[in-house]
Scaffold this active site. Structure first.
Site, PDB file in Angstrom:
ATOM      1  N   GLU A 124      -6.619   5.650  -0.565  1.00  0.00           N
ATOM      2  CA  GLU A 124      -7.369   6.781  -1.105  1.00  0.00           C
ATOM      3  C   GLU A 124      -8.871   6.543  -1.135  1.00  0.00           C
ATOM      4  O   GLU A 124      -9.660   7.469  -0.942  1.00  0.00           O
ATOM      5  CB  GLU A 124      -6.861   7.150  -2.496  1.00  0.00           C
ATOM      6  N   HIS A 139       2.077  10.825 -12.635  1.00  0.00           N
ATOM      7  CA  HIS A 139       2.052  11.834 -11.569  1.00  0.00           C
ATOM      8  C   HIS A 139       1.929  13.248 -12.118  1.00  0.00           C
ATOM      9  O   HIS A 139       2.342  14.197 -11.454  1.00  0.00           O
ATOM     10  CB  HIS A 139       3.344  11.736 -10.742  1.00  0.00           C
TER      11      HIS A 139
HETATM   12  C1  LIG Z   1      -1.813   5.660  -4.711  1.00  0.00           C
HETATM   13  C2  LIG Z   1      -0.689   6.462  -4.175  1.00  0.00           C
HETATM   14  N1  LIG Z   1      -0.851   7.145  -3.024  1.00  0.00           N
HETATM   15  C3  LIG Z   1       0.160   7.857  -2.502  1.00  0.00           C
HETATM   16  C4  LIG Z   1       1.371   7.914  -3.124  1.00  0.00           C
HETATM   17  C5  LIG Z   1       2.536   8.726  -2.515  1.00  0.00           C
HETATM   18  N2  LIG Z   1       3.531   7.806  -1.989  1.00  0.00           N
HETATM   19  C6  LIG Z   1       4.595   7.449  -2.713  1.00  0.00           C
HETATM   20  S1  LIG Z   1       5.537   6.331  -1.947  1.00  0.00           S
HETATM   21  C7  LIG Z   1       4.551   6.300  -0.596  1.00  0.00           C
HETATM   22  C8  LIG Z   1       4.901   5.424   0.570  1.00  0.00           C
HETATM   23  C9  LIG Z   1       4.917   3.985   0.221  1.00  0.00           C
HETATM   24  O1  LIG Z   1       5.379   3.228   1.292  1.00  0.00           O
HETATM   25  P1  LIG Z   1       5.803   1.712   1.147  1.00  0.00           P
HETATM   26  O2  LIG Z   1       4.781   1.000   0.333  1.00  0.00           O
HETATM   27  O3  LIG Z   1       6.052   1.190   2.499  1.00  0.00           O
HETATM   28  O4  LIG Z   1       7.132   1.725   0.286  1.00  0.00           O
HETATM   29  P2  LIG Z   1       8.574   2.289   0.649  1.00  0.00           P
HETATM   30  O5  LIG Z   1       8.625   3.712   0.168  1.00  0.00           O
HETATM   31  O6  LIG Z   1       8.769   2.159   2.105  1.00  0.00           O
HETATM   32  O7  LIG Z   1       9.537   1.469  -0.134  1.00  0.00           O
HETATM   33  C10 LIG Z   1       3.490   7.176  -0.762  1.00  0.00           C
HETATM   34  C11 LIG Z   1       2.438   7.434   0.235  1.00  0.00           C
HETATM   35  C12 LIG Z   1       1.499   7.227  -4.349  1.00  0.00           C
HETATM   36  N3  LIG Z   1       2.622   7.263  -5.074  1.00  0.00           N
HETATM   37  N4  LIG Z   1       0.470   6.498  -4.833  1.00  0.00           N
END
Ligand SMILES: Cc1ncc(C[n+]2csc(CCOP(=O)(O)OP(=O)(O)O)c2C)c(N)n1
Ligand SMILES: Cc1ncc(C[n+]2csc(CCOP(=O)(O)OP(=O)(O)O)c2C)c(N)n1
Ligand SMILES: [Mg+2]
Ligand SMILES: [Mg+2]
Lengths: 324, 335, 335, 324
Positions: free
Chosen positions: A61, A130
């Site tokens: 971000e 959230h």
């Molecule tokens: C700071 C922030 N940005 C965006 C999000 C939205 N978001 C939730 S999970 C996610 C993907 C995360 O991917 P990863 O770290 O690979 O974990 P996985 O879901 O694959 O276990 C995103 C973009 C968030 N929760 N927090």
């Protein structure tokens, strides 16, 4: 001619038209492209405009904010999506200390024609981290424009204005309103920045709101109308620059005011409106100005108690009766 | 894999097997209660629910490698981690339903499970946000001169966040006892690691911090996960942080509002490859090649885990919802 | 240094020498007007003023390597960069005094110089904040398919900030034309690089992003700086980002409120070593070993630069302060 | 027995006493150790307490915030210094979405006994990025405690209360007040969280302020006294939890109020105080409530115009005369 479009699709059509009109406009953000947007506002854009103009970003971000600022300074017109306003807290510095200050700090040498779009709002069990609706917090800072539409029609015209404006705009979109439709004219229209709107006329009490608060205010107005209480509903639409003219005019007529917001109560939207009103229209005050807001707690997951914390029309009705 | 492996008894392996199956059934039940269930009183609701089916060996294996006084912290994909750490599945399920008997009293929801009593410091929904928290817990252990270590799960997508960078560097300069375990499922929401990361080999990021580059392991093989994580935890206790990676997959897409496998053919194809490496089957194959006459054991596990999940569900549904008093309590300590 | 070097004329080298001397005298004058000057009308005031004496070869050499349509962006230690890029020292000095004729109309101050007309995108006072801005400028160049590149100075201390991490990774996945030049003076305020960075070789951080690990050069030698930065800019135009390092030093401490050299003996000792590698002397030695009969040229440069700084000072002092109208203008465009 | 100490030294003595009293208390932040603190509040601590308890950090505000939260959850009592509140904007998420939410979100399982100290205030030509006084913004969010002392005496007692409290506290210290002295008793004292204070008594007008605003209010009160106008000055001290009792009591007596703050005007401190007052004491309002704030611009470098934007005693006097 017009079409019935959800706010989601109205926003999509604003973005689409602006992308076609001006090829300096591009989109960047998490999941905006291949995933078609978390809230599907950019559905189909990746296929239509390609990866240069619809840029999927990492979960970064600070860089989404900062890179968009740099690109805007250099002459592009980024529309950066923050997925939700909660994650924009991580870009607080990029937006407040960079986007909002650069034009001033360098004495007008640079402009930052940037739109940060972010979904806002709560009531969907999204929990404490959230469930922010912090528009008033962002609107504290000069240099930034902050807007939040209350319906699909406004959303389209406001987003187009935001994209065409040469200032940085934080544009928040209430998740609960995405599916709700308005009639959207086929002809282009723009809703100017910094203009509030009278959503309903009435002589008995002024309801001031923005975003989802407008919906609750209108619902309350309908309930009140059955008891022959006519509420005037003002949608400020833009928290900064804040247009108080319609609010003042209305208040001078009704002498009573209730402010409705989805945000937390302290140091917030209602605080500013009430403070300005009592100062500018002291002689017209027939009752204290009331505020209907979220409860002053972090928002919980459990549906039952989350709903208790949320404003609603009956809370507005109750507040109105207290000031009549 | 260079790590010396512990010799594991049949009992231990069956116990792990039970946990893998239990977690899978737990996730499947959540899926059912969210999507299929019609009765509102029996439905899981809310906009977020992230299942970890497919990653059970990484979650259970790594958590089993912890000592009792060690710590674990993770992101929102946290159900299996709570269960593996010993939190009663009843309380985990109750949290899914937002009940007062849930691990977080129904206030945290599925993304914010935690159980202080077993040093499970929580799931966290802000991507990257929990990483410095884990480092802070490790700081406390070093400050008070224990030899306890912290296990911090990190998604591959989270590696691109400033939180990871700042916290990893701080852990290194202070030589804190923490293992950063990248749960590499090759995707964050719908963005593939090659699309989001200039460096697609997560352990290489350790070099940027002068940190130990830990092993990169098969996250579908619980034995490998357990042995490696255990060794790295022991290294971390004495020397400081390690960045390691377990390659795994999520079988259910990102979250409940996810239409990923409808929209990306490449990921759909990838999924079908990974499904062949289901962690439950991998351990089952190992068990069957190591021991004879397992049928009765496995049948018993099957029955017991089904029953445990059913009991968890019944418990959750029967539990009371939080009330107004819960809504306003714990905003502050002592106010 | 593997880079093929341009053959440089005496004129060019003397021109660079002039700039090094000019910048040094400019910094010395600022120091004088801040600390020694008694007349309030002639005094530089305010809580921040960061001099770059000692780093002139890094600043001037790197900026000279830019093409006319290339871009430069930096942090708050920015006086020499503005001057090297061609901004009139008068306007730079006027900004130190907060005058309307300053580069930022007196509203930015010493930390926020900028000159759009020469593609100097500014000094920025939030550590790390300018890095994504530089990446955004590079994005614009790639988007519009030019071959222009961006030079982004980064302090060694700033590398530990999340901004660097996120922006570097984004630059890499998008293969943007940007050279990240770490201005390694081995310290941020009073914290040494070994105290703040797990990885003390800055270019190694590139590995974490799959980025080109650029050279690590002698920042006191303007020829080396110029040649290397030029080569890396050319590489970046075609291929994407590079992370390189110039080793240099700041002779004046961090900022004006700095008592560093009173309080840290190790840094005081280090300073005296670096003073022997004054970039002006390094270039002068090179000039003297390459060309004969320079005395007149050098004397002329000495006189001219003294005069230029004096003129800048006179201009600044004579210039009008901004007024109420300046205070309220440029908050928004067109409002 | 007492000593004359600057606010800097009063804060230092609070920290020092708490470090000696409780070895779970430790300090972390940029330049807090070997450099003796940017504002010299921790002078000598590195030598006295060593690098384990006085921890120099990299320039990593997100991690300073987040690591301190984790350490606090685990049982230590970190005092994390953000150098200035401007840089805390980079830790917005760590403080708002983690420090302030964790106790609630996990239903009380964890506590976060953390103090974030940050220098605040402007008027020293620190320019737009370095001149924030955003206390009201932080105080918008439940779960966090926000305090800002107006003098050395309060500073010591408030900081001790903050360190001993089990909640996360954002503790801001006005740079311009660091050198100003009070008599500081040798005996220990604590100023409880969430208690405002009457700094001067008067019957004619109520001045409400915090931090440096109190100084301007007191100055203005002295000027007004010469004209026989007696102002009551209330220092709220803590923006959250906000104690309105003394303000209300005073207003019921004076029926007039001017709010003084160093922050920006919109959605801010004055907004909330005015909104609460008009609601809770409507029947006592004899005039509109006025606000004296910073001007609504990013702050510039040039001394002349920066000073125009700053509140001061004569602006307060002028506002008071408007409500009398
Ligand atoms: C700071 C922030 N940005 C965006 C999000 C939205 N978001 C939730 S999970 C996610 C993907 C995360 O991917 P990863 O770290 O690979 O974990 P996985 O879901 O694959 O276990 C995103 C973009 C968030 N929760 N927090
Ligand atoms: C985000 C942020 N944190 C802290 C500061 C305070 N600060 C200003 S300069 C500086 C040191 C920067 O060191 P480095 O990047 O090495 O640059 P140098 O001063 O050595 O040129 C610090 C900590 C700041 N301006 N911004
Ligand atoms: Mg992932
Ligand atoms: Mg440095």
């Amino acid at each position: 001619m017009s079409k019935n479009l959800s706010m989601r699709d109205a926003l999509r059509s604003a973005l689409h038209e602006e992308m076609l009109r001006d090829d300096r406009v591009f989109i960047m953000g998490e999941e905006v492209g291949r995933w078609n947007g978390t809230h599907k506002v950019t559905r189909g854009f990746f296929d239509e405009f390609g990866p240069e103009r619809v840029r999927d970003t990492p979960i970064s971000e600070m860089a989404i904010g900062g890179v968009a600022v740099g690109a805007a300074m250099a002459g592009l017109r980024p529309v950066a999506e923050m997925m939700t306003i909660n994650f924009a807290l991580l870009a607080f510095d990029a937006i407040i200390n960079h986007a909002a200050k650069i034009h001033y700090m360098f004495n007008g040498q640079f402009t930052v024609p940037l739109v940060i779009r972010a979904a806002t709002g709560w009531g969907n069990q999204a929990t404490a981290t959230h469930s922010h609706t912090p528009e008033p917090i962002w609107a504290h800072f000069p240099g930034l424009i902050v807007g939040c539409p209350s319906n699909a029609y406004d959303a389209k015209g406001m987003l187009k204005a935001a994209i065409r404006d040469d200032n940085p705009v934080l544009f928040t979109e209430v998740i609960a309103l995405y599916p709700k439709p308005s009639q959207i004219p086929d002809d282009e229209y723009i809703i100017p920045i910094g203009k509030s709107d009278v959503k309903r006329q009435g002589d008995d009490v002024t309801l001031v709101a923005y975003g989802r608060g407008v919906e609750w205010a209108l619902e309350a107005a309908n309930i009140l109308a059955k008891e022959d209480i006519q509420a005037e509903v003002i949608d400020v639409r833009w928290l900064r620059p804040l247009d108080m003219s319609a609010v003042l005019e209305s208040f001078k007529k009704t002498n009573r005011c209730v402010i409705v917001e989805e945000s937390l109560p302290m140091y917030s939207f209602g605080s500013e409106i009430a403070a300005q009103l009592q100062e500018a229209a002291f002689d017209y005050m027939d009752a204290p100005i009331k505020r209907v807001t979220a409860m002053d707690v972090p928002l919980p997951f459990a549906r039952e108690i989350e709903l208790m914390a949320l404003p609603n029309a009956s809370k507005v009705v109750k507040a109105v009766k207290e000031v009549l | 894999m260079a790590t010396k492996t512990e010799s594991l008894t049949k009992e231990t392996l069956l116990d792990w097997y039970r946990e893998l199956v239990l977690v899978r059934k737990f996730e499947d039940q959540c899926h059912h209660q969210y999507f299929e269930e019609k009765d509102p009183a029996r439905k899981i609701t809310g906009v977020y629910l992230h299942l970890a089916s497919g990653s059970e060996a990484t979650h259970v294996g790594a958590v089993k490698a912890l000592g009792k006084d060690d710590h674990v912290i993770t992101a929102y994909r946290d159900h299996g981690i709570a269960i593996a750490r010993g939190t009663d599945p009843k309380r985990v399920m109750a949290e899914m339903f937002g009940k007062r008997t849930g691990t977080s009293g129904g206030k945290g929801g599925s993304m914010h499970l935690a159980d202080r009593s077993v040093n499970f410091w929580g799931g966290y929904a802000i991507v990257g946000g929990h990483i410095p928290l884990g480092v802070g817990i490790a700081l406390k252990e070093k400050y008070t001169k224990t030899k306890n270590a912290v296990l911090c799960f990190i998604g591959d997508g989270a590696l691109n966040n400033g939180y990871f960078h700042e916290a990893a560097n701080m852990a290194q300069i202070w030589r804190l006892p923490i293992v950063f375990l990248v749960e590499n499922n090759f995707v964050g929401m719908g963005t593939r690691i090659e699309e989001s990361s200039g460096q697609t080999q997560p352990t290489k990021r350790a070099i940027g911090y002068g940190m130990k580059e830990g092993p990169s392991i098969d996250g579908q093989n619980i034995l490998e996960v357990y042995n490696t994580v255990k060794a790295e935890l022991d290294w971390a206790r004495e020397n400081g942080p390690v960045l390691m990676e377990a390659k795994t997959y999520r079988f259910e897409g990102h979250g409940v509002s996810d239409k990923l496998y409808d929209s990306r053919d490449d990921l759909k194809a990838e999924l079908s490859v990974w499904e062949k490496r289901d962690p439950i089957n991998v351990l089952r194959a190992h068990l069957e090649s190591s021991f004879k006459n397992l049928d009765k054991d496995l049948a018993k596990i099957d029955a017991e885990t089904t029953q445990a999940v059913q009991e968890a569900l019944d418990f959750a549904i029967a539990s009371p919802a939080p009330d107004y008093n819960d809504l306003i309590s714990h905003v502050y300590v002592g106010m």
